[in-house]
Design an enzyme around this catalytic site. Sequence first.
Site, PDB file in Angstrom:
ATOM      1  NE  ARG A  93     -60.196   8.679 -85.872  1.00  0.00           N
ATOM      2  CZ  ARG A  93     -59.178   8.152 -85.222  1.00  0.00           C
ATOM      3  NH1 ARG A  93     -58.840   6.890 -85.415  1.00  0.00           N
ATOM      4  NH2 ARG A  93     -58.468   8.871 -84.389  1.00  0.00           N
ATOM      5  CE1 TYR A 243     -69.684  12.663 -83.554  1.00  0.00           C
ATOM      6  CE2 TYR A 243     -67.917  11.321 -82.681  1.00  0.00           C
ATOM      7  CZ  TYR A 243     -68.588  12.524 -82.740  1.00  0.00           C
ATOM      8  OH  TYR A 243     -68.158  13.586 -81.984  1.00  0.00           O
ATOM      9  N   GLY A 244     -68.272  11.051 -87.254  1.00  0.00           N
ATOM     10  CA  GLY A 244     -66.887  11.476 -87.473  1.00  0.00           C
ATOM     11  C   GLY A 244     -66.139  10.683 -88.523  1.00  0.00           C
ATOM     12  N   GLY A 245     -64.934  10.310 -88.148  1.00  0.00           N
ATOM     13  CA  GLY A 245     -64.048   9.636 -89.093  1.00  0.00           C
ATOM     14  C   GLY A 245     -64.566   8.292 -89.591  1.00  0.00           C
ATOM     15  CE  LYS A 252     -58.595  11.977 -88.337  1.00  0.00           C
ATOM     16  NZ  LYS A 252     -57.472  12.857 -88.085  1.00  0.00           N
ATOM     17  CG  HIS A 272     -52.786  12.741 -88.417  1.00  0.00           C
ATOM     18  ND1 HIS A 272     -52.770  12.112 -87.199  1.00  0.00           N
ATOM     19  CD2 HIS A 272     -53.897  13.521 -88.409  1.00  0.00           C
ATOM     20  CE1 HIS A 272     -53.820  12.489 -86.490  1.00  0.00           C
ATOM     21  NE2 HIS A 272     -54.512  13.342 -87.200  1.00  0.00           N
ATOM     22  CB  SER A 294     -55.318  12.325 -80.354  1.00  0.00           C
ATOM     23  OG  SER A 294     -55.010  11.160 -79.655  1.00  0.00           O
ATOM     24  CB  CYS A 296     -50.155  16.858 -78.928  1.00  0.00           C
ATOM     25  SG  CYS A 296     -49.419  15.351 -78.279  1.00  0.00           S
ATOM     26  CB  THR A 299     -57.226  22.235 -83.375  1.00  0.00           C
ATOM     27  OG1 THR A 299     -57.508  20.976 -84.009  1.00  0.00           O
ATOM     28  CG2 THR A 299     -58.142  23.286 -83.958  1.00  0.00           C
ATOM     29  CG  ASP A 319     -56.914  16.105 -88.808  1.00  0.00           C
ATOM     30  OD1 ASP A 319     -56.129  15.784 -87.896  1.00  0.00           O
ATOM     31  OD2 ASP A 319     -57.782  15.333 -89.242  1.00  0.00           O
ATOM     32  NE  ARG A 412     -63.785  14.893 -82.498  1.00  0.00           N
ATOM     33  CZ  ARG A 412     -62.524  14.715 -82.875  1.00  0.00           C
ATOM     34  NH1 ARG A 412     -61.940  15.555 -83.701  1.00  0.00           N
ATOM     35  NH2 ARG A 412     -61.831  13.703 -82.392  1.00  0.00           N
ATOM     36  CG  PHE A 539     -51.901  27.551 -74.476  1.00  0.00           C
ATOM     37  CD1 PHE A 539     -52.798  26.774 -75.208  1.00  0.00           C
ATOM     38  CD2 PHE A 539     -51.744  27.263 -73.121  1.00  0.00           C
ATOM     39  CE1 PHE A 539     -53.521  25.749 -74.604  1.00  0.00           C
ATOM     40  CE2 PHE A 539     -52.458  26.242 -72.506  1.00  0.00           C
ATOM     41  CZ  PHE A 539     -53.349  25.491 -73.257  1.00  0.00           C
ATOM     42  N   GLY A 540     -49.634  30.395 -76.739  1.00  0.00           N
ATOM     43  CA  GLY A 540     -49.015  31.455 -77.546  1.00  0.00           C
ATOM     44  C   GLY A 540     -47.508  31.551 -77.360  1.00  0.00           C
ATOM     45  CD  GLU A 541     -45.642  33.216 -73.552  1.00  0.00           C
ATOM     46  OE1 GLU A 541     -44.726  33.583 -74.314  1.00  0.00           O
ATOM     47  OE2 GLU A 541     -46.316  34.012 -72.848  1.00  0.00           O
TER      48      GLU A 541
HETATM   49  O1  SAT Z   1     -63.390  11.413 -85.913  1.00  0.00           O
HETATM   50  S1  SAT Z   1     -62.227  11.835 -86.714  1.00  0.00           S
HETATM   51  O2  SAT Z   1     -61.488  10.656 -87.167  1.00  0.00           O
HETATM   52  O3  SAT Z   1     -62.650  12.586 -87.872  1.00  0.00           O
HETATM   53  C1  SAT Z   1     -61.227  12.813 -85.795  1.00  0.00           C
HETATM   54  C2  SAT Z   1     -60.197  12.083 -85.052  1.00  0.00           C
HETATM   55  O4  SAT Z   1     -60.473  11.060 -84.430  1.00  0.00           O
HETATM   56  O5  SAT Z   1     -59.049  12.551 -85.068  1.00  0.00           O
HETATM   57 MN    MN Z   2     -56.519  14.005 -86.650  1.00  0.00          MN
END
Ligand code: SAT
Ligand code: MN
Length: 634
Positions: A93, A243-245, A252, A272, A294, A296, A299, A319, A412, A539-541
């Site tokens: 982005r 690309y992407g966002g 977004k 978000h 981002s 952190c 996902t 997301d 990605r 993670f799982g904890e």
């Molecule tokens: O590229 S996206 O905006 O879809 C993903 C991101 O930057 O969080």
């Molecule tokens: Mn995001």
Amino acid sequence: MSCLLLGVLRRSGTAVVGVRCLASIPSTLPPAVAEFVKGAAEECKPANIHVVTGSPEELQDIYAGLQKEGMVKKLPKYENCWLARTDPRDVARVESKTVIVTKQERDTIPIPSGGAKSQLGSWMSEADFQKAREERFPGCMAGRTMYVIPFSMGPVNSSLAKFGVQVTDSPYVVASMGVMTRMGSAVMDKLAQGAEFVRCQHSLGRPLPLKAPLVNSWPCNPEKVLISHLPDSRQILSFGSGYGGNSLLGKKCFALRIASRIAKDEGWLAEHMLILGITNPRGVKRYVAAAFPSACGKTNLAMMKPAMPGWTVECVGDDIAWMKFDSQGKLRAINPENGFFGVAPGTSVKTNPHAMATIAKNTVFTNVGETSDGGVWWEGLDAPAPGVTLTDWHGKAWKIGDATPCAHPNSRFCTPAGQCPIIDPLWESDEGVPIDAIIFGGRRPEGVPLVYESFNWRHGVFVGAAMRSETTAAAEHKGKSIMHDPFAMRPFFGYNFGDYLAHWLGMEARPGPTQLPKIFHVNWFRKDPASGAFLWPGFGENARVLEWIFRRCGRQSEAEAAKRSIVGWVPEDGAIDTQGLGGKVDMGALFDLPKAFWQKEVGELRAYFSQQVGADLPAQVGEELNALEERVRD
Ligand code: SAT
Ligand code: MN
């Protein structure tokens, strides 16, 4: 009016007409869609128009075309998986070229004090936008096919869903939108019944014949990138990036920037946030929504495998959450997306086994590394088997230990959500899932406890506004800094952040019954100052923290399993189950609240609010800051 050659328009799988003139479009498209498409075609001058039905055969044709153009290659190791390598100038982005166009600057952003630049969005005047549009879009699709993508954000029949139509000259975007949204004829049928839609116009900005060769067969126009939003007329115009966002406009651009503005107008929330369901060993289930900046592990949390026996987590989304109060006053959330567009590096069987299972088929990978046996590879995965060699995201031979990464750090996977082994049974429910808790979080190496609960809704809104997280200063490598990222929405606000806060605060006073979710803050990333090691295993904890949140949602009294602290309610001693952690975790250090740290934090928040939000900061948020200052006084 110029006549354009239109390809065969197909609806509901049937060949309908070979239209020669734009004037004929209304016979096959709903009138409002036809008008939008006609306007876009007159401006962009494509050679063909293809209305996307979303059928499997059509998608096969799209991938075959992409393959022929060299934009994707098939990954024979998996079922229906593809690899795209972009022009290295088109990899993420572009916040600096992302604008919101409104009559007044203050409709978009609070005016920063002292000539500072706003960090809460970027405004463009209507006149400047008009000029920028005229410099970019006329004739930009010459020689190319303009695809018309009807899409739904949210299950097509959900009362929370919203529709869009994206025109684009990128077949890669069509393929990706087919994963990330519900795309095609079912949506067109809704539009034919008169449903409203957001108008999304996207071009790569590389008309044919080309004036300069493409890099990696990936058309884009980096010098001219502009991602613009017109919230008043519910329009998005994106130019120059594939690309992407920047190009998947449902994500977004629509689901956050435009939708946050629609949500303000209509009294709901577009955020978000991931959404997950958690079930305790007795079978009681709750849903939570969580916002993280981002880096952190959002996902990973959305698909978490709880380390505690008997608990299960199921994923609704990773997301974006659209949340609306139902007639009983319960906040209900849908994930408006249909897929995951996740960062590949760092995803592994250890960090996110469910994501690894999800991406094994029907997935588009972009800018990851490739193995000689037709698979993908990135940093964080085990070394490939002996004899298997690697190619990096530039397409060059690569071996472990090389100075540059094999996969681009923002590479990605784009993969259907329905394939996630722990997708929640209600993830596509029309009315959405009931939200009991909202969690804010950040990457805070110092001072911020593992978890706390806000004293009330208004304090919770303050906690969201005060969110900060550690980032690595991009290219300059000046080390780490703690950036403000309120509500994890900093790059995604569709309107003035002061008004956004007022909208959140207003939920408490909304008419009718209202059961507000409880608001929490978590920090998995606190470090031991002496060793620099993380204090919490993560993670799982993290399920141990979710367990406490779960209990607090069902509490009978305010102080159940909790004690008051300067920042909010924290778990009383022993309330977080640490059995099985082997006594290795220093809970005292995780919940230590150094006053000096919090006094400094108050000072930084005061400076940030006054410089960045100024007169637009709601008084209640200022009062919450004063109250925190009082609590942390020596
Ligand atoms: O590229 S996206 O905006 O879809 C993903 C991101 O930057 O969080
Ligand atoms: Mn995001």
